[in-house]
Design a protein around this motif. Structure first.
Motif, PDB file in Angstrom:
ATOM      1  N   GLY A 126       0.810  -1.205   0.000  1.00  0.00           N
ATOM      2  CA  GLY A 126       0.000   0.000   0.000  1.00  0.00           C
ATOM      3  C   GLY A 126       0.845   1.256   0.000  1.00  0.00           C
ATOM      4  N   TYR A 127       1.726   1.344   0.997  1.00  0.00           N
ATOM      5  CA  TYR A 127       2.494   2.569   1.203  1.00  0.00           C
ATOM      6  C   TYR A 127       3.998   2.353   1.114  1.00  0.00           C
ATOM      7  CZ  TYR A 127      -1.943   4.453   2.802  1.00  0.00           C
ATOM      8  OH  TYR A 127      -3.250   4.874   2.861  1.00  0.00           O
ATOM      9  N   GLY A 128       4.420   1.125   0.807  1.00  0.00           N
ATOM     10  CA  GLY A 128       5.845   0.845   0.733  1.00  0.00           C
ATOM     11  C   GLY A 128       6.299   0.035   1.932  1.00  0.00           C
ATOM     12  N   ALA A 129       7.448  -0.620   1.786  1.00  0.00           N
ATOM     13  CA  ALA A 129       7.955  -1.495   2.840  1.00  0.00           C
ATOM     14  C   ALA A 129       8.568  -0.730   3.997  1.00  0.00           C
ATOM     15  CB  ALA A 129       8.986  -2.459   2.252  1.00  0.00           C
ATOM     16  N   GLY A 130       8.810   0.563   3.829  1.00  0.00           N
ATOM     17  CA  GLY A 130       9.355   1.380   4.911  1.00  0.00           C
ATOM     18  C   GLY A 130       8.446   2.555   5.213  1.00  0.00           C
ATOM     19  N   GLY A 131       8.870   3.388   6.133  1.00  0.00           N
ATOM     20  CA  GLY A 131       8.093   4.572   6.461  1.00  0.00           C
ATOM     21  C   GLY A 131       7.036   4.289   7.511  1.00  0.00           C
ATOM     22  N   SER A 132       6.513   5.349   8.112  1.00  0.00           N
ATOM     23  CA  SER A 132       5.593   5.203   9.233  1.00  0.00           C
ATOM     24  C   SER A 132       4.236   4.627   8.834  1.00  0.00           C
ATOM     25  CB  SER A 132       5.392   6.563   9.915  1.00  0.00           C
ATOM     26  OG  SER A 132       4.842   7.497   8.997  1.00  0.00           O
ATOM     27  N   MET A 133       3.900   4.656   7.550  1.00  0.00           N
ATOM     28  CA  MET A 133       2.590   4.156   7.107  1.00  0.00           C
ATOM     29  C   MET A 133       2.660   2.744   6.534  1.00  0.00           C
ATOM     30  SD  MET A 133       1.019   7.604   5.304  1.00  0.00           S
ATOM     31  CE  MET A 133      -0.679   6.996   5.267  1.00  0.00           C
ATOM     32  N   ARG A 134       3.793   2.072   6.673  1.00  0.00           N
ATOM     33  CA  ARG A 134       3.994   0.799   5.988  1.00  0.00           C
ATOM     34  C   ARG A 134       3.000  -0.280   6.419  1.00  0.00           C
ATOM     35  NH1 ARG A 134       7.915   1.365   9.832  1.00  0.00           N
ATOM     36  NH2 ARG A 134       8.129  -0.329  11.365  1.00  0.00           N
ATOM     37  N   ASP A 135       2.488  -0.212   7.646  1.00  0.00           N
ATOM     38  CA  ASP A 135       1.600  -1.260   8.142  1.00  0.00           C
ATOM     39  C   ASP A 135       0.122  -0.915   8.009  1.00  0.00           C
ATOM     40  OD1 ASP A 135       3.735  -2.908   8.879  1.00  0.00           O
ATOM     41  OD2 ASP A 135       3.923  -1.934  10.823  1.00  0.00           O
ATOM     42  N   ARG A 136      -0.194   0.217   7.403  1.00  0.00           N
ATOM     43  CA  ARG A 136      -1.595   0.608   7.274  1.00  0.00           C
ATOM     44  C   ARG A 136      -2.275  -0.154   6.148  1.00  0.00           C
ATOM     45  NH1 ARG A 136      -2.560   7.013   8.079  1.00  0.00           N
ATOM     46  NH2 ARG A 136      -4.638   6.260   7.484  1.00  0.00           N
ATOM     47  N   LYS A 137      -3.552  -0.456   6.345  1.00  0.00           N
ATOM     48  CA  LYS A 137      -4.322  -1.068   5.269  1.00  0.00           C
ATOM     49  C   LYS A 137      -4.490  -0.063   4.136  1.00  0.00           C
ATOM     50  CE  LYS A 137      -6.931  -4.387   8.033  1.00  0.00           C
ATOM     51  NZ  LYS A 137      -6.266  -5.561   7.431  1.00  0.00           N
ATOM     52  N   ALA A 138      -4.482  -0.582   2.925  1.00  0.00           N
ATOM     53  CA  ALA A 138      -4.521   0.304   1.762  1.00  0.00           C
ATOM     54  C   ALA A 138      -5.511  -0.242   0.752  1.00  0.00           C
ATOM     55  CB  ALA A 138      -3.126   0.407   1.138  1.00  0.00           C
ATOM     56  N   TYR A 139      -6.624   0.468   0.596  1.00  0.00           N
ATOM     57  CA  TYR A 139      -7.594   0.148  -0.435  1.00  0.00           C
ATOM     58  C   TYR A 139      -7.556   1.240  -1.491  1.00  0.00           C
ATOM     59  CZ  TYR A 139      -9.324  -2.914   3.274  1.00  0.00           C
ATOM     60  OH  TYR A 139      -9.408  -3.857   4.258  1.00  0.00           O
ATOM     61  N   ASP A 140      -8.075   0.918  -2.650  1.00  0.00           N
ATOM     62  CA  ASP A 140      -7.975   1.838  -3.775  1.00  0.00           C
ATOM     63  C   ASP A 140      -8.486   3.235  -3.432  1.00  0.00           C
ATOM     64  OD1 ASP A 140      -7.724   2.108  -6.920  1.00  0.00           O
ATOM     65  OD2 ASP A 140      -9.661   2.961  -6.361  1.00  0.00           O
ATOM     66  N   MET A 141      -9.663   3.337  -2.834  1.00  0.00           N
ATOM     67  CA  MET A 141     -10.232   4.645  -2.516  1.00  0.00           C
ATOM     68  C   MET A 141      -9.317   5.430  -1.574  1.00  0.00           C
ATOM     69  SD  MET A 141     -13.833   5.563  -0.613  1.00  0.00           S
ATOM     70  CE  MET A 141     -13.297   4.774   0.931  1.00  0.00           C
TER      71      MET A 141
END
Length: 410
Positions: A126-141
């Motif tokens: 979703g947001y890349g393997a690094g960075g603070s958002m790496r573990d967030r769920k990522a849907y298209d919207m």
């Protein structure tokens, strides 16, 4: 007829939803053998988005033709071992598992390539393997919102997401491109690759014209509905029975448009002499164009502009696209089988002059489970045990033929 470019390439896809399945369907269309690993008892999430296509989800039919379905629980050691054995013979592995899941299952690129550096492993995050958002769920919207796409799409008053899963599509297209590039490099060097595509970054790439405008001016580019911030006339204009999109990007195009609409007297008007001037006087320009287009029937104006070389297009509904004459005249429709019926399907847009896309069947969940477990080296009793415990699922209905070619609809 020549062979397809990826004939002989084996892909194991641990995937669901849209992004990764689009990438691997592209590879299947090009001739790769794609083994799709699904979790029993429900399989890919997209199977259940709806049941519109004879009981199968429309997204699933779109994204999964030409694949073999292996329904096995990766949390069960025997199931995971079977998939690893298939990966040991694969050229490519693609996955879009939830953050951290690949590592927990031992299916991360580092583990898979430790003994097989020639393997190509592609991942969509979703947001890349690094960075603070790496573990967030990522849907298209959500990605469309985070990447700024929604800030560009809609009316001046209301941002909207696109009517298609644009972030998923961007990610799948870029991953397929990366896999193909990695396979070409492997031919030269023997070395595989670890590839990651972030949905956020793929979508930001797609909006980069607006990103550069922001960087250059410090101002948020406006939402223009069907218009264009930098070009005029470029919008939907009213006709007697609807509307027609017109996009003029050159002075020759403006002159031709004026000639068709009877606006030749605007030639010497400095407000409309150049595109920059027309953008500055957009309201006046649009009003003059609309005043003339509303006198025409849509089809008549479309034909007149086409003859004059003025870019224009009708705003077609999906039923009109199904019957689009250009698709028919170019013989773009084929027929593929789904678990419950045969359906029309469009050839992929990449066209080779000497080979037609594979366009294989859409598999039922677990269509190929038993065959693939046996191919992985499990004996019959082990396969029966996995099926009996629900750790593997074999489709009850007759499975589609693995490599059947599509046919033209009658």
């Amino acid at each position: 007829m020549s062979s397809l470019p990826l004939d002989g390439v084996l892909v194991v896809a641990i995937e669901q939803a849209v992004a990764a399945p689009l990438a691997t369907r592209s590879l299947a269309d090009l001739g790769a053998r794609v083994i799709k690993v699904e979790r029993p008892p429900a399989g890919d999430l997209a199977r259940g988005y709806d049941h519109l296509v004879h009981g199968t989800g429309a997204h699933f039919v779109w994204l999964n033709r030409g694949k073999e379905s292996l329904a096995v629980d990766l949390k069960v050691p025997a199931g995971r071992d079977a998939v690893r054995r298939l990966i040991d013979r694969a050229d490519v592995v693609v996955q879009n598992l939830a953050p951290g899941a690949a590592v927990r299952l031992g299916l991360d690129p580092e583990t898979l390539r430790a003994d097989r550096p020639e393997l190509v492993v592609g991942s969509i995050t979703g947001y890349g393997a690094g960075g603070s958002m790496r573990d967030r769920k990522a849907y298209d919207m959500l990605i469309q919102a985070e990447a700024g796409l929604m800030s560009l799409t809609g009316t001046p008053e209301t941002p909207v997401k696109t009517g298609i899963p644009a972030s998923d599509i961007a990610s799948g297209v870029h991953l397929a491109q990366g896999v193909l590039a990695a396979l070409v490099r492997r031919l030269r060097t023997g070395e595989g690759a670890t590839i990651e595509v972030s949905m956020l970054e793929a979508t930001v790439e797609w909006v980069s014209h607006a990103l550069y405008a922001q960087l250059a001016t410090g101002a948020q580019p406006p939402r223009m509905s069907t218009g264009h911030a930098s070009i005029a006339p470029y919008d939907a204009y009213p006709t007697r029975d609807g509307e027609l999109l017109i996009g003029v990007q050159s002075e020759n195009g403006w002159t031709a448009l004026c000639r068709v609409l009877g606006l030749e007297h605007l030639g010497p008007d400095p407000r409309f002499a150049t595109n920059v001037a027309r953008v500055q006087h957009r309201d006046a320009c649009d009003a003059l164009v609309a005043g003339r287009t509303r006198r025409w029937l849509t089809a008549d104006l479309d034909a007149a502009l086409a003859r004059a070389g003025v870019p224009a297009a009708q705003v077609r509904r999906m039923d009109h696209v199904v019957a689009h004459p250009q698709l028919r005249e170019r013989d773009r429709w084929r027929t593929v089988r789904t678990p419950h019926a045969s359906v029309p399907a469009l050839l992929p847009p990449v066209t080779f002059a000497d080979a037609e896309a594979a366009m294989g069947d859409v598999p039922a969940l677990g269509s190929h489970t038993v065959d693939l477990l046996l191919e992985a080296g499990l004996d019959g009793s082990a396969v029966d045990g996995l099926v009996a415990t629900g750790a593997a699922l074999q489709a009850a209905s007759p499975r589609p033929d693995r490599r059947s070619r599509s046919s033209r609809p009658s």
